[in-house]
Design a protein around this motif. Structure first.
Motif, PDB file in Angstrom:
ATOM      1  N   LEU A   1     -13.478  12.123  -2.600  1.00  0.00           N
ATOM      2  CA  LEU A   1     -13.539  13.198  -1.499  1.00  0.00           C
ATOM      3  C   LEU A   1     -12.224  12.944  -0.366  1.00  0.00           C
ATOM      4  CD1 LEU A   1     -17.323  12.824  -0.546  1.00  0.00           C
ATOM      5  CD2 LEU A   1     -16.080  15.130  -1.367  1.00  0.00           C
ATOM      6  N   GLU A   2     -11.841  11.573  -0.471  1.00  0.00           N
ATOM      7  CA  GLU A   2     -10.711  11.470   0.434  1.00  0.00           C
ATOM      8  C   GLU A   2      -9.442  11.323  -0.158  1.00  0.00           C
ATOM      9  OE1 GLU A   2     -10.153  10.967   4.200  1.00  0.00           O
ATOM     10  OE2 GLU A   2     -12.206  11.004   3.702  1.00  0.00           O
ATOM     11  N   LYS A   3      -9.487  11.062  -1.645  1.00  0.00           N
ATOM     12  CA  LYS A   3      -7.932  10.686  -2.036  1.00  0.00           C
ATOM     13  C   LYS A   3      -7.905  11.866  -3.117  1.00  0.00           C
ATOM     14  CE  LYS A   3      -6.644   7.218   0.174  1.00  0.00           C
ATOM     15  NZ  LYS A   3      -5.413   7.114   1.074  1.00  0.00           N
ATOM     16  N   PRO A   4      -7.164  12.812  -2.721  1.00  0.00           N
ATOM     17  CA  PRO A   4      -6.912  14.047  -3.796  1.00  0.00           C
ATOM     18  C   PRO A   4      -6.229  13.679  -5.298  1.00  0.00           C
ATOM     19  CG  PRO A   4      -5.975  14.773  -1.631  1.00  0.00           C
ATOM     20  CD  PRO A   4      -6.465  13.143  -1.527  1.00  0.00           C
ATOM     21  N   ASP A   5      -5.687  12.540  -5.203  1.00  0.00           N
ATOM     22  CA  ASP A   5      -5.016  11.904  -6.559  1.00  0.00           C
ATOM     23  C   ASP A   5      -6.123  11.220  -7.281  1.00  0.00           C
ATOM     24  OD1 ASP A   5      -4.878  10.227  -4.678  1.00  0.00           O
ATOM     25  OD2 ASP A   5      -3.178   8.968  -5.518  1.00  0.00           O
ATOM     26  N   ALA A   6      -7.097  10.900  -6.636  1.00  0.00           N
ATOM     27  CA  ALA A   6      -7.954   9.952  -7.408  1.00  0.00           C
ATOM     28  C   ALA A   6      -8.670  10.671  -8.779  1.00  0.00           C
ATOM     29  CB  ALA A   6      -9.331   9.295  -6.369  1.00  0.00           C
ATOM     30  N   ARG A   7      -8.713  10.022  -9.688  1.00  0.00           N
ATOM     31  CA  ARG A   7      -9.265  10.633 -10.836  1.00  0.00           C
ATOM     32  C   ARG A   7     -10.158   9.408 -11.643  1.00  0.00           C
ATOM     33  NH1 ARG A   7      -7.853  14.207  -8.639  1.00  0.00           N
ATOM     34  NH2 ARG A   7      -6.588  16.032  -9.438  1.00  0.00           N
ATOM     35  N   ALA A   8     -10.265   8.235 -11.070  1.00  0.00           N
ATOM     36  CA  ALA A   8     -10.893   7.029 -11.620  1.00  0.00           C
ATOM     37  C   ALA A   8     -11.385   6.160 -10.630  1.00  0.00           C
ATOM     38  CB  ALA A   8     -10.628   6.338 -12.893  1.00  0.00           C
ATOM     39  N   VAL A   9     -12.252   5.633 -10.573  1.00  0.00           N
ATOM     40  CA  VAL A   9     -12.762   4.264  -9.692  1.00  0.00           C
ATOM     41  C   VAL A   9     -13.199   3.113 -10.451  1.00  0.00           C
ATOM     42  CG1 VAL A   9     -14.005   3.669  -7.778  1.00  0.00           C
ATOM     43  CG2 VAL A   9     -12.999   5.725  -7.549  1.00  0.00           C
ATOM     44  N   VAL A  10     -12.982   1.697 -10.219  1.00  0.00           N
ATOM     45  CA  VAL A  10     -13.592   0.701 -10.580  1.00  0.00           C
ATOM     46  C   VAL A  10     -14.020  -0.064  -9.755  1.00  0.00           C
ATOM     47  CG1 VAL A  10     -12.885  -1.318 -12.058  1.00  0.00           C
ATOM     48  CG2 VAL A  10     -11.830   0.944 -13.012  1.00  0.00           C
ATOM     49  N   HIS A  11     -15.337  -0.558  -9.694  1.00  0.00           N
ATOM     50  CA  HIS A  11     -16.045  -1.547  -8.705  1.00  0.00           C
ATOM     51  C   HIS A  11     -16.391  -2.553  -9.361  1.00  0.00           C
ATOM     52  CE1 HIS A  11     -18.226  -3.386  -5.996  1.00  0.00           C
ATOM     53  NE2 HIS A  11     -19.526  -2.875  -6.325  1.00  0.00           N
ATOM     54  N   ALA A  12     -15.858  -3.660  -8.965  1.00  0.00           N
ATOM     55  CA  ALA A  12     -16.242  -5.051  -9.693  1.00  0.00           C
ATOM     56  C   ALA A  12     -16.697  -6.061  -8.644  1.00  0.00           C
ATOM     57  CB  ALA A  12     -15.145  -5.445 -10.654  1.00  0.00           C
ATOM     58  N   HIS A  13     -17.389  -7.113  -9.162  1.00  0.00           N
ATOM     59  CA  HIS A  13     -17.880  -8.294  -8.504  1.00  0.00           C
ATOM     60  C   HIS A  13     -16.709  -9.634  -8.810  1.00  0.00           C
ATOM     61  CE1 HIS A  13     -21.937  -6.481  -7.238  1.00  0.00           C
ATOM     62  NE2 HIS A  13     -20.716  -5.698  -6.770  1.00  0.00           N
ATOM     63  N   SER A  14     -15.566  -9.229  -9.012  1.00  0.00           N
ATOM     64  CA  SER A  14     -14.623 -10.070  -9.820  1.00  0.00           C
ATOM     65  C   SER A  14     -14.545 -11.335  -8.620  1.00  0.00           C
ATOM     66  CB  SER A  14     -13.523  -9.620  -9.843  1.00  0.00           C
ATOM     67  OG  SER A  14     -12.810  -9.058  -8.627  1.00  0.00           O
ATOM     68  N   MET A  15     -14.512 -12.690  -9.259  1.00  0.00           N
ATOM     69  CA  MET A  15     -14.561 -13.912  -8.604  1.00  0.00           C
ATOM     70  C   MET A  15     -13.881 -14.092  -7.517  1.00  0.00           C
ATOM     71  SD  MET A  15     -16.346 -16.431  -8.092  1.00  0.00           S
ATOM     72  CE  MET A  15     -17.562 -16.725  -9.861  1.00  0.00           C
ATOM     73  N   TYR A  16     -12.567 -13.899  -7.830  1.00  0.00           N
ATOM     74  CA  TYR A  16     -11.664 -14.228  -6.675  1.00  0.00           C
ATOM     75  C   TYR A  16     -11.463 -13.092  -5.472  1.00  0.00           C
ATOM     76  CZ  TYR A  16     -10.559 -18.386  -9.320  1.00  0.00           C
ATOM     77  OH  TYR A  16     -10.547 -19.524  -9.812  1.00  0.00           O
ATOM     78  N   CYS A  17     -11.502 -11.984  -6.089  1.00  0.00           N
ATOM     79  CA  CYS A  17     -11.573 -10.926  -4.912  1.00  0.00           C
ATOM     80  C   CYS A  17     -12.875 -11.147  -4.093  1.00  0.00           C
ATOM     81  CB  CYS A  17     -11.719  -9.501  -5.521  1.00  0.00           C
ATOM     82  SG  CYS A  17      -9.780  -8.930  -5.930  1.00  0.00           S
TER      83      CYS A  17
END
Length: 228
Positions: free
Chosen positions: A85-101
């Protein structure tokens, strides 16, 4: 099957979330957006990635209505929709609980330019979204608020994890990988002293250099990012 190709890719990259070490168990989620139909496809809630099939991946509109699937969508469907909805160029989203982030996000520390590879995110600093309970409209709204203020391709979410987007799933995943590596470098640098953070001017030069990094855009050998 509706949007079968996109659903298959979500299955494929869900397994990559595990094999790459970006997440464990059923944590994290992946989506893709089809601008022609206005629908997104998103991984199902609580289904182990190795057991997820294409028909389990949920087709939804951006208002939260399920269009096709026998499974419940990820609890973070609103978070994913916020990007489309906010970014017109967005075509994919990755959400992770990666350790260091996640470690930095839990410490309230932004992901900074300790290494120039953060340029994959398109910014010198990946900002942190203030804490809200996972899977809530409040979290999705806080993410939208942050996206309006930043050109970053990734965000940390306080006491939660990280999320990245791109104009393809390959690029979104590459940004997530790079951010996790940069977060590990920052954490290790903090463990032995004060990190030498590159300035905005230095990072602006790196980001400009990135425009000619790798092969031509129409090459099948083109890199999707520093680690992708």
């Amino acid at each position: 099957m509706l949007l079968e190709e996109l659903r298959q890719k979500v299955v494929e990259y869900g397994n990559k979330l595990i094999s790459s070490g970006l997440t464990i168990g059923t944590a994290g989620n992946i989506s893709m957006y089809d601008p022609e139909s206005g629908y997104m496809v998103i991984s199902p809630s609580g289904v182990p990635y190795a057991q997820t099939k294409a028909e389990d991946v949920v087709v939804m509109d951006l208002q939260g209505n399920v269009v096709d699937s026998k499974c419940k969508p990820s609890s973070e469907s609103g978070l994913h929709a916020a990007f489309y909805l906010e970014k017109p160029d967005a075509r994919a989203v990755v959400h992770a609980h990666s350790m260091y982030c996640t470690t930095l996000a839990c410490a309230g520390v932004d992901l900074k330019a300790t290494h120039y590879a953060i340029a994959d995110a398109g910014v010198a600093t990946v900002p942190t979204v203030p804490y809200e309970t996972y899977g809530t409209p409040e979290l999705a709204q806080k993410v939208r608020d942050c996206l309006r203020k930043s050109d970053s391709k990734a965000l940390l979410m306080a006491n939660h994890g990280m999320v990245a987007y791109g104009d393809s799933l390959e690029k979104a995943f590459a940004v997530a990988l790079t951010c996790e590596w940069c977060a590990q470098v920052e954490w290790r640098a903090m463990a032995i002293g004060t990190p030498n953070v590159l300035s905005d001017e230095q990072m602006a030069e790196v980001i400009e250099h990135y425009k000619t990094y790798g092969q031509a855009k129409d090459s099948d050998k083109q890199s999707q990012g520093y680690f992708g």
